[in-house]
Design a protein around this motif. Structure first.
Motif, mmCIF file in Angstrom:
data_model
loop_
_atom_site.group_PDB
_atom_site.id
_atom_site.type_symbol
_atom_site.label_atom_id
_atom_site.label_comp_id
_atom_site.label_asym_id
_atom_site.label_seq_id
_atom_site.Cartn_x
_atom_site.Cartn_y
_atom_site.Cartn_z
ATOM 1 N N UNK A 82 26.893 34.588 36.138
ATOM 2 C CA UNK A 82 26.558 33.457 35.277
ATOM 3 C C UNK A 82 26.114 32.252 36.107
ATOM 4 N N UNK A 83 25.530 31.279 35.426
ATOM 5 C CA UNK A 83 25.068 30.066 36.094
ATOM 6 C C UNK A 83 26.211 29.314 36.767
ATOM 7 N N UNK A 84 27.411 29.435 36.227
ATOM 8 C CA UNK A 84 28.561 28.727 36.788
ATOM 9 C C UNK A 84 29.198 29.455 37.967
ATOM 10 N N UNK A 85 28.710 30.659 38.279
ATOM 11 C CA UNK A 85 29.247 31.397 39.418
ATOM 12 C C UNK A 85 30.350 32.370 39.073
ATOM 13 N N UNK A 86 30.588 32.634 37.789
ATOM 14 C CA UNK A 86 31.576 33.637 37.396
ATOM 15 C C UNK A 86 30.905 35.006 37.295
ATOM 16 N N UNK A 87 31.723 36.073 37.324
ATOM 17 C CA UNK A 87 31.197 37.439 37.334
ATOM 18 C C UNK A 87 31.822 38.250 36.214
ATOM 19 N N UNK A 88 30.987 38.996 35.508
ATOM 20 C CA UNK A 88 31.436 39.940 34.490
ATOM 21 C C UNK A 88 30.993 41.339 34.907
ATOM 22 N N UNK A 89 31.841 42.334 34.616
ATOM 23 C CA UNK A 89 31.485 43.701 34.973
ATOM 24 C C UNK A 89 31.984 44.708 33.960
ATOM 25 N N UNK A 90 31.369 45.892 33.949
ATOM 26 C CA UNK A 90 31.826 46.961 33.068
ATOM 27 C C UNK A 90 33.153 47.509 33.562
ATOM 28 N N UNK A 91 34.002 47.894 32.615
ATOM 29 C CA UNK A 91 35.238 48.608 32.932
ATOM 30 C C UNK A 91 35.242 49.896 32.107
ATOM 31 N N UNK A 122 31.901 48.343 27.810
ATOM 32 C CA UNK A 122 32.883 47.259 27.750
ATOM 33 C C UNK A 122 32.762 46.410 29.006
ATOM 34 N N UNK A 123 32.507 45.107 28.822
ATOM 35 C CA UNK A 123 32.391 44.203 29.960
ATOM 36 C C UNK A 123 33.461 43.126 29.873
ATOM 37 N N UNK A 124 34.068 42.837 31.021
ATOM 38 C CA UNK A 124 35.121 41.834 31.110
ATOM 39 C C UNK A 124 34.824 40.863 32.255
ATOM 40 N N UNK A 125 35.368 39.667 32.140
ATOM 41 C CA UNK A 125 35.248 38.688 33.207
ATOM 42 C C UNK A 125 36.158 39.079 34.359
ATOM 43 N N UNK A 126 35.635 38.983 35.587
ATOM 44 C CA UNK A 126 36.416 39.296 36.789
ATOM 45 C C UNK A 126 37.191 38.030 37.190
#
Length: 499
Positions: A241-250, A259-263
């Motif tokens: 994301x623009x803010x530097x957070x990461x989401x990934x599939x689990x 299914x994607x969740x925030x790391x």
């Protein structure tokens, strides 16, 4: 430019020329040497090695006809992007149209027996895909190809079912419903699109899937906004994301559910990668952190195998690091626990410095250099290294070479295997040269060239590449009584009949 009159030799020619102006190497593994292409900055496409899947786009496919030197594919001139899909090769042209070609046997039909193995997807010459116009980017996965249009809409094209005769006309592309204002597309086991509003949409890539729980149409990832970039590989999706957070599939073992969740715990991330079952991110400090793909940071750890690292990527079937001194190091995972990965001992790829990108083929590896040339190493049974020889170079980096152009009496000859510069001399395809001069070539222990009752016995040794015999050009010119001229700038040999 040097002019050489017979009986002078052409051994004074310069050393082998490197193929230049390369933007990207596109390669894939596969039986009979896989497929290797070089896409040029000027829109040219070069190919070499095996032609078992019809990758040369010349109307022929099969185990014969492989080459050891890159040759340009004229039908693919003005190519902007080239993708290797599950059943076809696909090229985006500079005018926004898309072409597909290839020859793929139906694996399921072949295993069924009863002659079904004759079924095939056969398009041996590049065909335009109807409906694909004004395209700005393409992406191909196992099941189909996606195309992003200038107006932000997305098209989907699926290869046709196998038939007994192949295809003279491909099916048209169709519009992906429910998507608009798209700025990026991706495809692997799943498909994905980033809209201009920063939302990420995902869906199943398999149009034939019957599972009712599968996400069959584009669906926004819940609570994920302001997506900057996405990396995809197999069943893994990683979003930044623009803010530097990461989401990934689990739960990536489930083909039907995305299914994607925030790391949670990762912040200030500037880049993301996912490949070979591993996730890799870089933060603002320049640190690289990795963990097992498809999990909530399982085995998360800082990557410090070598240092200081200038650039780290998930390439060459493992990890590839370019150190600040330009040296290149590679390693892989050896084992893992819930909390830690154990890596193999890093090894330097000697002779390689500050590459810009990598590609992996069938037991062969490639790197594009900053000057627009490329190198290769690995096994070389079908010439997949593109180095004008069949010698394997498992640990030696060698430049991908440019072919020699041959002009005979003012006309350029065309041969599956181009003339090459090898061991200090130019070697030319004898049959094509002989026939262009009006000779008939026959074999009876020695090579015999016949013309209007005149016979010339040619006893020089030949090297054979696939079904093409290459002989020393100087010796052939001398035997025929022709003049030879070498142009070092054009990397071109001209043979002229003495009249």
């Amino acid at each position: 430019m040097a002019v050489m009159s017979v009986p002078q030799t052409i051994n004074a020619a310069p050393s082998s020329a490197k193929l230049s102006g390369i933007k990207e190497i596109v390669a894939t593994s596969g039986f009979w040497g896989g497929s290797s292409f070089a896409v040029g900055t000027d829109g040219t496409v070069w190919s070499w090695g095996s032609n078992i899947y019809g990758q040369f786009a010349n109307g022929i496919a099969g185990p014969e006809g492989w080459t050891i030197t890159p040759h340009s594919i004229t039908a693919l001139d003005h190519t902007k992007q080239l993708e290797i899909g599950g059943a076809y090769f696909v090229a985006l042209k500079e005018d926004g149209t898309v072409k597909a070609w290839g020859d793929y046997r139906d694996k399921n039909a072949a295993e069924a027996g009863n002659g079904a193995s004759s079924k095939q997807h056969k398009v041996l010459l590049p065909q335009l895909i109807s409906g694909m116009t004004d395209v700005v980017s393409i992406t191909s996965g196992l099941h189909n190809t996606l195309a992003l249009k200038k107006d932000g809409s997305v098209l989907q094209w699926s290869s046709p079912e196998a038939s007994d005769t192949g295809y003279t006309a491909l099916p048209a592309a169709t519009k992906v419903q429910g998507l608009s204002e798209v700025k990026w597309i991706g495809s692997s086991a799943y498909q994905a699109a980033i809209r201009t509003n920063g939302t990420l949409w995902t869906w199943s890539a398999n149009p034939q899937i019957e599972n009712t729980n599968a996400v069959k149409k584009p669906t926004p990832v819940k609570d994920l906004y302001h997506v900057k970039s996405v990396s995809m590989s197999d069943r893994s999706i990683l979003a930044l994301t623009e803010s530097g957070s990461v989401w990934g599939t689990i739960d990536s073992n489930n083909y039907n559910k995305i299914t994607m969740k925030k790391m949670t715990g990762l912040s200030d991330i500037v880049s993301v990668q996912t490949k070979n079952g591993f996730n890799l991110v870089k933060n603002k400090k320049g640190e690289y952190w990795g963990w097992k793909a498809g999990t909530l940071l399982k085995g998360l750890q800082k990557i410090t195998v070598v240092k200081p690292i200038s650039k780290l990527t998930l390439d060459l079937d493992g990890f590839v690091a370019v150190k600040q001194d330009g040296t290149v190091w590679t390693w892989n995972t050896q084992s893992s626990t819930d909390s830690k990965w154990v890596f193999t001992q890093p090894k330097q790829i000697k002779g390689l410095s500050s590459p810009s990108s990598f590609a992996t083929g069938e037991n062969s590896k490639y790197a594009v250099l900053k000057d627009g040339t490329a190198v290769a190493w690995g096994t070389n049974m079908f010439g997949q290294l593109g180095i004008s020889t069949l010698d394997s170079r498992p640990f030696t980096v060698s430049p991908i070479l440019k072919p020699v152009s041959v002009i005979v009496d003012g006309k350029k000859i065309d041969s599956a295997q181009s003339a090459i510069f090898l061991d200090g001399s130019v070697r030319v395809p004898i049959r094509e040269v002989a026939e262009s001069l009006g000779y008939t070539l026959s074999w009876d222990g020695d090579m015999t060239l016949s013309k209007e009752g005149k016979k010339i016995i040619f006893k020089e040794s030949a090297i054979k590449v696939s079904y093409t015999s290459l002989v020393p050009a100087a010796a052939l010119a001398k035997a025929l009584g022709d003049a030879a001229e070498w142009n070092s700038k054009l990397y071109q040999l001209t043979l002229q009949t003495k009249r």
